[in-house]
Motif scaffolding. Structure first.
Motif, PDB file in Angstrom:
ATOM      1  N   ARG A   1       2.267   8.402   5.258  1.00  0.00           N
ATOM      2  CA  ARG A   1       0.882   7.984   5.024  1.00  0.00           C
ATOM      3  C   ARG A   1       0.643   7.673   3.544  1.00  0.00           C
ATOM      4  O   ARG A   1      -0.190   8.312   2.889  1.00  0.00           O
ATOM      5  N   PRO A   2       1.366   6.707   2.983  1.00  0.00           N
ATOM      6  CA  PRO A   2       1.210   6.374   1.566  1.00  0.00           C
ATOM      7  C   PRO A   2      -0.166   5.778   1.280  1.00  0.00           C
ATOM      8  O   PRO A   2      -0.769   5.139   2.133  1.00  0.00           O
ATOM      9  N   GLU A   3      -0.658   6.016   0.069  1.00  0.00           N
ATOM     10  CA  GLU A   3      -1.941   5.475  -0.374  1.00  0.00           C
ATOM     11  C   GLU A   3      -1.721   4.684  -1.653  1.00  0.00           C
ATOM     12  O   GLU A   3      -1.056   5.156  -2.571  1.00  0.00           O
ATOM     13  N   LEU A   4      -2.306   3.482  -1.717  1.00  0.00           N
ATOM     14  CA  LEU A   4      -2.185   2.664  -2.913  1.00  0.00           C
ATOM     15  C   LEU A   4      -2.973   3.267  -4.060  1.00  0.00           C
ATOM     16  O   LEU A   4      -4.012   3.897  -3.850  1.00  0.00           O
ATOM     17  N   ALA A   5      -2.475   3.073  -5.273  1.00  0.00           N
ATOM     18  CA  ALA A   5      -3.114   3.600  -6.470  1.00  0.00           C
ATOM     19  C   ALA A   5      -2.822   2.658  -7.627  1.00  0.00           C
ATOM     20  O   ALA A   5      -2.013   1.738  -7.511  1.00  0.00           O
ATOM     21  N   LEU A   6      -3.460   2.892  -8.747  1.00  0.00           N
ATOM     22  CA  LEU A   6      -3.233   2.108  -9.956  1.00  0.00           C
ATOM     23  C   LEU A   6      -2.675   3.018 -11.044  1.00  0.00           C
ATOM     24  O   LEU A   6      -3.211   4.102 -11.286  1.00  0.00           O
ATOM     25  N   VAL A   7      -1.615   2.567 -11.681  1.00  0.00           N
ATOM     26  CA  VAL A   7      -1.055   3.246 -12.853  1.00  0.00           C
ATOM     27  C   VAL A   7      -1.551   2.444 -14.061  1.00  0.00           C
ATOM     28  O   VAL A   7      -1.023   1.370 -14.350  1.00  0.00           O
ATOM     29  N   PRO A   8      -2.610   2.921 -14.747  1.00  0.00           N
ATOM     30  CA  PRO A   8      -3.116   2.167 -15.890  1.00  0.00           C
ATOM     31  C   PRO A   8      -2.105   2.210 -17.033  1.00  0.00           C
ATOM     32  O   PRO A   8      -1.485   3.243 -17.290  1.00  0.00           O
ATOM     33  N   ALA A   9      -1.933   1.067 -17.691  1.00  0.00           N
ATOM     34  CA  ALA A   9      -0.977   0.994 -18.805  1.00  0.00           C
ATOM     35  C   ALA A   9      -1.323  -0.185 -19.699  1.00  0.00           C
ATOM     36  O   ALA A   9      -1.838  -1.199 -19.228  1.00  0.00           O
TER      37      ALA A   9
END
Length: 150
Positions: A83-91
């Motif tokens: 059950r993966p969930e999308l996310a943002l890695v800010p950089a």
């Protein structure tokens, strides 16, 4: 990319306390560098309505989690029952083969549920564009950039 940098101004003070040893000065501004080789390997992640530090991938071959810190979009689908969930890695910057490359917003990540009480983030990757291959020294895979064409 094996590392990312984000200015300290973009991290809450509560998160900075945990990564104070990773702060570096570049061009008159402080940034926090997150590298795969660091222990523990962590990344800042915008997920579940908050910015938090999550463990970056898995280095334990005995774990049920995929080995490494990167997953292709196809591999995410193959992680059975995760059950993966999308996310943002800010950089602001990404580190590849000894070079720092500019990043506009960040890269996409996928968060997998906790194995030992904490969720884990993987950087999503896809086949490199010709431009990225030339820029990075011929890396075959590149991160999925958020709102940026490379």
């Amino acid at each position: 990319m094996t590392g990312f940098a984000l200015t300290t101004a973009e991290l809450p003070a509560a998160l900075l306390d945990g990564v104070a040893a990773r702060v570096h000065r570049r061009g008159g501004a402080d940034e926090v560098q997150f590298h795969w080789w660091q222990e523990p390997a962590v990344l800042p992640v915008r997920w579940d309505g908050a910015l938090r530090l999550l463990r970056w991938g898995c280095k334990d071959r005995r774990s049920r989690l995929p080995l490494g810190g990167w997953l292709t979009e196809e591999a995410v689908e193959a992680v059975a029952g995760a059950r993966p969930e999308l996310a943002l890695v800010p950089a602001n910057l990404g580190h590849i083969n000894g070079r720092w490359l500019l990043i506009d917003v960040g890269v996409r990540g996928v968060v997998l549920p906790a194995v030992r009480g904490e969720p884990v983030v993987y950087v999503l990757v896809r086949p490199s564009t010709n431009y990225y291959r030339n820029l990075s020294g011929q890396e075959p895979m590149m991160p999925v950039f958020e709102n940026q064409v490379v």
